[in-house]
Design a protein around this motif. Structure first.
Motif, PDB file in Angstrom:
ATOM      1  N   LEU A   1       5.560   4.344   5.050  1.00  0.00           N
ATOM      2  CA  LEU A   1       5.646   4.430   5.958  1.00  0.00           C
ATOM      3  C   LEU A   1       4.237   4.957   6.581  1.00  0.00           C
ATOM      4  O   LEU A   1       4.401   6.230   7.097  1.00  0.00           O
ATOM      5  N   LEU A   2       3.187   4.055   7.543  1.00  0.00           N
ATOM      6  CA  LEU A   2       2.823   4.413   8.552  1.00  0.00           C
ATOM      7  C   LEU A   2       2.288   4.025   9.771  1.00  0.00           C
ATOM      8  O   LEU A   2       2.332   3.342  10.204  1.00  0.00           O
ATOM      9  N   SER A   3       2.236   4.895  10.239  1.00  0.00           N
ATOM     10  CA  SER A   3       2.091   4.131  11.918  1.00  0.00           C
ATOM     11  C   SER A   3       0.373   4.918  12.016  1.00  0.00           C
ATOM     12  O   SER A   3      -0.149   6.230  12.005  1.00  0.00           O
ATOM     13  N   LEU A   4      -0.352   4.033  12.805  1.00  0.00           N
ATOM     14  CA  LEU A   4      -1.750   4.821  12.849  1.00  0.00           C
ATOM     15  C   LEU A   4      -2.358   4.308  13.931  1.00  0.00           C
ATOM     16  O   LEU A   4      -1.854   3.045  14.518  1.00  0.00           O
ATOM     17  N   ASP A   5      -3.222   4.839  14.987  1.00  0.00           N
ATOM     18  CA  ASP A   5      -4.067   3.958  16.187  1.00  0.00           C
ATOM     19  C   ASP A   5      -5.256   2.524  15.788  1.00  0.00           C
ATOM     20  O   ASP A   5      -5.238   2.722  14.071  1.00  0.00           O
ATOM     21  N   ASP A   6      -4.938   2.125  16.463  1.00  0.00           N
ATOM     22  CA  ASP A   6      -5.859   0.323  15.919  1.00  0.00           C
ATOM     23  C   ASP A   6      -6.820   1.090  15.725  1.00  0.00           C
ATOM     24  O   ASP A   6      -7.748  -0.393  15.558  1.00  0.00           O
ATOM     25  N   ASN A   7      -7.366   2.168  16.658  1.00  0.00           N
ATOM     26  CA  ASN A   7      -9.038   2.299  15.305  1.00  0.00           C
ATOM     27  C   ASN A   7      -8.722   2.562  14.106  1.00  0.00           C
ATOM     28  O   ASN A   7     -10.739   2.954  13.601  1.00  0.00           O
ATOM     29  N   HIS A   8      -7.995   2.982  14.177  1.00  0.00           N
ATOM     30  CA  HIS A   8      -7.945   3.274  12.684  1.00  0.00           C
ATOM     31  C   HIS A   8      -7.753   2.274  11.451  1.00  0.00           C
ATOM     32  O   HIS A   8      -6.312   1.940  11.310  1.00  0.00           O
ATOM     33  N   GLN A   9      -8.233   1.982  10.608  1.00  0.00           N
ATOM     34  CA  GLN A   9      -7.893   1.253   9.665  1.00  0.00           C
ATOM     35  C   GLN A   9      -8.279   1.834   8.220  1.00  0.00           C
ATOM     36  O   GLN A   9      -9.669   1.993   7.372  1.00  0.00           O
ATOM     37  N   PRO A  10      -6.712   1.645   7.309  1.00  0.00           N
ATOM     38  CA  PRO A  10      -7.294   2.145   5.976  1.00  0.00           C
ATOM     39  C   PRO A  10      -8.108   1.663   4.961  1.00  0.00           C
ATOM     40  O   PRO A  10      -7.893  -0.148   5.146  1.00  0.00           O
ATOM     41  N   LYS A  11      -8.742   1.768   3.924  1.00  0.00           N
ATOM     42  CA  LYS A  11      -9.299   1.069   3.020  1.00  0.00           C
ATOM     43  C   LYS A  11      -8.632   0.559   1.871  1.00  0.00           C
ATOM     44  O   LYS A  11      -9.583   0.002   1.479  1.00  0.00           O
ATOM     45  N   ASP A  12      -7.803   1.530   1.587  1.00  0.00           N
ATOM     46  CA  ASP A  12      -7.448   1.219   0.182  1.00  0.00           C
ATOM     47  C   ASP A  12      -6.471  -0.358   0.181  1.00  0.00           C
ATOM     48  O   ASP A  12      -5.619  -0.085   1.115  1.00  0.00           O
ATOM     49  N   GLU A  13      -6.419  -0.746  -0.730  1.00  0.00           N
ATOM     50  CA  GLU A  13      -5.619  -1.875  -0.930  1.00  0.00           C
ATOM     51  C   GLU A  13      -4.057  -1.699  -0.904  1.00  0.00           C
ATOM     52  O   GLU A  13      -3.548  -2.958  -0.618  1.00  0.00           O
ATOM     53  N   ASN A  14      -4.092  -0.824  -1.128  1.00  0.00           N
ATOM     54  CA  ASN A  14      -1.884  -0.580  -1.694  1.00  0.00           C
ATOM     55  C   ASN A  14      -1.718  -0.495  -0.304  1.00  0.00           C
ATOM     56  O   ASN A  14      -0.366  -0.150  -0.397  1.00  0.00           O
ATOM     57  N   ILE A  15      -2.382  -0.526   1.244  1.00  0.00           N
ATOM     58  CA  ILE A  15      -2.110   0.376   2.194  1.00  0.00           C
ATOM     59  C   ILE A  15      -2.191  -1.141   2.250  1.00  0.00           C
ATOM     60  O   ILE A  15      -3.404  -1.969   3.780  1.00  0.00           O
ATOM     61  N   ILE A  16      -0.868  -1.945   3.011  1.00  0.00           N
ATOM     62  CA  ILE A  16      -0.108  -2.923   3.985  1.00  0.00           C
ATOM     63  C   ILE A  16       0.265  -3.042   5.000  1.00  0.00           C
ATOM     64  O   ILE A  16       1.181  -2.400   5.828  1.00  0.00           O
ATOM     65  N   GLU A  17      -0.659  -4.198   5.649  1.00  0.00           N
ATOM     66  CA  GLU A  17       0.134  -4.026   7.487  1.00  0.00           C
ATOM     67  C   GLU A  17       0.826  -4.742   7.203  1.00  0.00           C
ATOM     68  O   GLU A  17       1.799  -5.367   7.338  1.00  0.00           O
ATOM     69  N   ILE A  18       2.322  -4.203   8.240  1.00  0.00           N
ATOM     70  CA  ILE A  18       3.501  -4.805   8.922  1.00  0.00           C
ATOM     71  C   ILE A  18       3.594  -4.907  10.252  1.00  0.00           C
ATOM     72  O   ILE A  18       2.624  -4.170  11.148  1.00  0.00           O
ATOM     73  N   THR A  19       4.290  -5.911  10.440  1.00  0.00           N
ATOM     74  CA  THR A  19       5.152  -5.576  11.836  1.00  0.00           C
ATOM     75  C   THR A  19       5.884  -4.332  12.606  1.00  0.00           C
ATOM     76  O   THR A  19       6.441  -3.673  11.509  1.00  0.00           O
ATOM     77  N   ARG A  20       5.795  -4.060  13.890  1.00  0.00           N
ATOM     78  CA  ARG A  20       6.984  -3.145  14.061  1.00  0.00           C
ATOM     79  C   ARG A  20       8.444  -3.335  13.886  1.00  0.00           C
ATOM     80  O   ARG A  20       9.205  -2.954  13.379  1.00  0.00           O
ATOM     81  N   LYS A  21       8.293  -5.494  13.849  1.00  0.00           N
ATOM     82  CA  LYS A  21       9.827  -4.966  13.555  1.00  0.00           C
ATOM     83  C   LYS A  21      10.302  -4.798  11.499  1.00  0.00           C
ATOM     84  O   LYS A  21      11.429  -4.358  11.647  1.00  0.00           O
ATOM     85  N   GLU A  22       8.882  -4.889  10.851  1.00  0.00           N
ATOM     86  CA  GLU A  22       9.499  -5.088   9.844  1.00  0.00           C
ATOM     87  C   GLU A  22       9.411  -3.306   9.840  1.00  0.00           C
ATOM     88  O   GLU A  22      10.733  -2.822   8.572  1.00  0.00           O
ATOM     89  N   LEU A  23       9.008  -2.383  10.123  1.00  0.00           N
ATOM     90  CA  LEU A  23       9.188  -1.296  10.316  1.00  0.00           C
ATOM     91  C   LEU A  23      10.325  -0.309  10.793  1.00  0.00           C
ATOM     92  O   LEU A  23      10.655   0.316  10.031  1.00  0.00           O
ATOM     93  N   GLU A  24      10.798  -0.912  11.303  1.00  0.00           N
ATOM     94  CA  GLU A  24      12.199  -0.962  12.327  1.00  0.00           C
ATOM     95  C   GLU A  24      13.735  -0.901  10.952  1.00  0.00           C
ATOM     96  O   GLU A  24      14.486  -0.409  11.315  1.00  0.00           O
ATOM     97  N   SER A  25      12.885  -2.121  10.558  1.00  0.00           N
ATOM     98  CA  SER A  25      13.734  -2.466   9.383  1.00  0.00           C
ATOM     99  C   SER A  25      14.305  -1.282   8.492  1.00  0.00           C
ATOM    100  O   SER A  25      14.966  -1.842   7.749  1.00  0.00           O
TER     101      SER A  25
END
Length: 164
Positions: A137-161
């Motif tokens: 799990l990762l938390s990144l600055d809003d200006n940092h966009q990972p380029k790897d297709e295996n890194i999937i954006e999730i919601t805060r709620k999902e992170l907390e789960s």
């Protein structure tokens, strides 16, 4: 922004999981190092917190349990925070203690950004990373966009789960 990596076969998953495993190992090594080298028991330390720029906790000052026993040739009390002691760099023994404290191993948040292939400049929040339930799990600055297709954006709620 929050992200997860669930593909255990991809390179970035293995790199990050290995990195986090090493960080946790070094955190324990640093605790043992301090226990062995700081001559007084302390209730808490002052220093760098986990998951920020230094990635793991690093102590630089101490709140000793019995401050009257403290050798003032080695330690000096902070002028602003009562009970907090730092190495006294005006003496040889204090400089030696400072050198010893600086031997704690640490990691850089910049290394994590490099591993993710993210360019960084200007002001930004330091990245955070956890491995929970076999998922990176990762938390990144809003200006940092990972380029790897295996890194999937999730919601805060999902992170907390993942932490419950």
């Amino acid at each position: 922004m929050f992200y997860k990596i669930t593909n255990t076969q991809c390179d970035i998953y293995r790199k990050l999981k290995s990195q986090r495993k090493e960080e946790l190992k070094v955190t324990e090594e640093n605790k043992e190092f301090l226990k062995k080298n700081i001559p007084y028991k302390y209730k808490r330390y002052y220093g760098y917190a986990a998951q920020w720029a230094r990635r793991i906790p690093i102590a630089i000052g101490f709140y000793f349990l019995h401050p009257k026993e403290v050798d003032t040739k080695v330690w000096r009390e902070d002028t602003k925070r009562a009970g907090l002691y730092f190495p006294n760099k005006r003496t040889k023994k204090g400089r030696d203690m400072q050198e010893l404290i600086e031997r704690q191993r640490g990691f850089s948040g910049f290394k994590l950004l490099d591993m993710l292939g993210i360019d960084y400049h200007g002001e930004f929040y330091c990245p955070q990373m956890w491995v929970e339930k076999g998922i990176v799990l990762l938390s990144l600055d809003d200006n940092h966009q990972p380029k790897d297709e295996n890194i999937i954006e999730i919601t805060r709620k999902e992170l907390e789960s993942y932490f419950n």
